[in-house]
Design a protein around this motif. Structure first.
Motif, PDB file in Angstrom:
ATOM      1  N   LEU A  37     -14.956  28.924  26.770  1.00  0.00           N
ATOM      2  CA  LEU A  37     -14.763  28.987  25.328  1.00  0.00           C
ATOM      3  C   LEU A  37     -16.094  29.171  24.620  1.00  0.00           C
ATOM      4  O   LEU A  37     -17.059  28.465  24.902  1.00  0.00           O
ATOM      5  CB  LEU A  37     -14.073  27.715  24.824  1.00  0.00           C
ATOM      6  N   PRO A  38     -16.157  30.122  23.679  1.00  0.00           N
ATOM      7  CA  PRO A  38     -17.419  30.316  22.953  1.00  0.00           C
ATOM      8  C   PRO A  38     -17.652  29.273  21.867  1.00  0.00           C
ATOM      9  O   PRO A  38     -18.674  29.318  21.190  1.00  0.00           O
ATOM     10  CB  PRO A  38     -17.243  31.707  22.335  1.00  0.00           C
ATOM     11  N   GLY A 130      -9.633  35.923  28.508  1.00  0.00           N
ATOM     12  CA  GLY A 130      -8.569  34.953  28.726  1.00  0.00           C
ATOM     13  C   GLY A 130      -8.117  34.231  27.475  1.00  0.00           C
ATOM     14  O   GLY A 130      -7.392  33.228  27.563  1.00  0.00           O
ATOM     15  N   LEU A 131      -8.487  34.718  26.301  1.00  0.00           N
ATOM     16  CA  LEU A 131      -8.086  34.070  25.053  1.00  0.00           C
ATOM     17  C   LEU A 131      -6.795  34.651  24.486  1.00  0.00           C
ATOM     18  O   LEU A 131      -6.147  34.019  23.642  1.00  0.00           O
ATOM     19  CB  LEU A 131      -9.201  34.198  24.007  1.00  0.00           C
ATOM     20  N   ALA A 202      -5.947  28.773  26.233  1.00  0.00           N
ATOM     21  CA  ALA A 202      -7.391  28.762  25.995  1.00  0.00           C
ATOM     22  C   ALA A 202      -7.709  29.280  24.602  1.00  0.00           C
ATOM     23  O   ALA A 202      -8.590  28.755  23.908  1.00  0.00           O
ATOM     24  CB  ALA A 202      -8.110  29.618  27.045  1.00  0.00           C
ATOM     25  N   GLY A 203      -6.982  30.322  24.165  1.00  0.00           N
ATOM     26  CA  GLY A 203      -7.180  30.832  22.820  1.00  0.00           C
ATOM     27  C   GLY A 203      -6.786  29.827  21.752  1.00  0.00           C
ATOM     28  O   GLY A 203      -7.446  29.712  20.711  1.00  0.00           O
ATOM     29  N   LEU A 207      -9.216  28.185  18.797  1.00  0.00           N
ATOM     30  CA  LEU A 207      -8.951  28.098  17.361  1.00  0.00           C
ATOM     31  C   LEU A 207      -9.086  26.666  16.855  1.00  0.00           C
ATOM     32  O   LEU A 207      -9.579  26.433  15.752  1.00  0.00           O
ATOM     33  CB  LEU A 207      -7.549  28.629  17.058  1.00  0.00           C
ATOM     34  N   VAL A 208      -8.675  25.707  17.678  1.00  0.00           N
ATOM     35  CA  VAL A 208      -8.816  24.301  17.281  1.00  0.00           C
ATOM     36  C   VAL A 208     -10.282  23.921  17.168  1.00  0.00           C
ATOM     37  O   VAL A 208     -10.687  23.204  16.241  1.00  0.00           O
ATOM     38  CB  VAL A 208      -8.093  23.388  18.302  1.00  0.00           C
ATOM     39  N   VAL A 209     -11.096  24.426  18.104  1.00  0.00           N
ATOM     40  CA  VAL A 209     -12.529  24.135  18.072  1.00  0.00           C
ATOM     41  C   VAL A 209     -13.158  24.655  16.779  1.00  0.00           C
ATOM     42  O   VAL A 209     -14.082  24.037  16.230  1.00  0.00           O
ATOM     43  CB  VAL A 209     -13.230  24.764  19.297  1.00  0.00           C
TER      44      VAL A 209
END
Length: 353
Positions: A37-38, A130-131, A202-203, A207-209
């Motif tokens: 995750l970025p 993978g998002l 993962a996507g 978005l939550v992050v």
């Protein structure tokens, strides 16, 4: 000895369908460039695509151009380009869609930019990480599961046929064979259940992050020294509705929301891929790589995850633009994407392909 080979045909069909379904399901889940995750480091337009699809990318990019005074949207819904140098490929796609007259209706620009390779590649990159799930692979997986269902029905048909052909004098087909075949089909169906929506788990975590208590300001994708990064971040993640009074331009907001509503209406009329078999046009188009490319606009479907309409709508109107669509020698006699005849229309991207 017919009973010994009776279920060979349905067995071959079912095994082939099961292998095909498993292979397509694995391709949907395949991540070619896993990077983790970025976090909050995702670029502006990638975040917009993840949260809302191609339509959100266009909205975010046009607001970015408006804030930097590189584009003006009039009360009548016309986009006018006021700058010659694009910041990135999406800016270039907007400028190409507007055409050499430097002014065009916003609905037509929105439609063509969503189809452009620059926007479609954002989705491809997110899928490679993978998002997101690639729509072409999702469609192939759904088709494979339908074929598997047909193969299972075929087994049931052969079971019925075996009873009809049974004369009571010879050995009957082994009853365990169809049971095993149906069990293999059922297990494969359970194992290949497609994920729900375009955004992967993962996507969703990504978005939550990006949506904690503090506003998200994109680390990249902004013009050098420009203000309004937090506003653009909010639009990328939540759409124009979250901008409210912060955008400071009701005409721009109303025009962009109207263009999105127009595409939603086209989606309801012509289907989720915005294609109309009755509207073929022969408009000539501007010499741009995004409007006359032959690439497939595979990400043009509706994004049910967020409720946004991301179909590449179709229209047979050039709006209020009276331009001759440029002096390109390439003529687009028909469009496979719903045949938009608006000036500078997309002439090659088949939205449903």
């Amino acid at each position: 000895m017919w009973h010994n080979t009776y279920f060979i045909i349905p067995a071959v069909l079912l095994v082939a369908a099961a292998l095909y379904a498993e292979n397509t399901a694995r391709r949907v889940k395949h991540v070619s460039h896993p990077k983790g995750l970025p976090g909050r480091g995702l670029s502006l337009l990638s975040a917009a695509f993840l949260a809302g699809g191609p339509g959100r990318v266009f909205d975010t990019a046009l607001v970015r151009m408006h804030l930097a005074e590189r584009a003006v949207v009039s009360r009548g819904g016309m986009v006018t380009i006021t700058h010659d140098r694009p910041h990135d490929a999406v800016d270039q796609a907007i400028m190409d869609a507007v055409g050499p007259t430097r002014s065009r209706d916003i609905a037509g620009v929105r439609r063509d930019v969503m189809r452009s390779p620059a926007v479609q590649e954002l989705g491809d990159d997110l899928a490679a990480r993978g998002l997101m799930r690639h729509p072409d692979r999702q469609r192939a997986a759904r088709k494979a599961r339908r074929l598997l269902w047909i193969a299972m029905v075929d087994v049931l048909f052969f079971i019925l046929l075996s009873f009809l052909l049974d004369d009571g004098r010879g050995d009957r087909p082994a009853g365990w064979v169809p049971v095993v075949l149906l069990a293999v089909g059922a297990i494969t169906l359970l194992a290949t259940r497609p994920g729900r929506g375009r955004i992967t788990p993962a996507g969703q975590r990504q978005l939550v992050v990006m949506e904690p208590g503090t506003p998200w300001t994109p680390p990249s994708g902004l013009y050098a020294g420009m203000a309004g990064g937090a506003l653009l971040g909010a639009i990328a993640l939540g759409g124009l509705a979250v901008a409210g009074d912060e955008l400071g331009n009701e005409e721009l907001q109303e025009a962009m929301l109207g263009a999105a509503a127009q595409q939603a209406a086209a989606k309801a009329t012509f289907g989720s891929w915005g294609s109309s078999s009755s509207s073929s046009s022969s408009s000539s188009c501007s010499s741009s790589s995004s409007s006359c490319s032959g690439s497939s606009a595979s990400w043009c479907g509706g994004f049910s995850d967020t409720g946004s309409s991301s179909s590449c709508g179709s229209s047979s109107s050039c709006g209020s633009s009276s331009s001759s669509c440029g002096s390109s020698s390439s003529s687009c006699s028909s469009s496979s994407c719903g045949s938009s005849s608006s000036c500078g229309s997309s002439c090659g991207g088949g939205c449903g392909s």
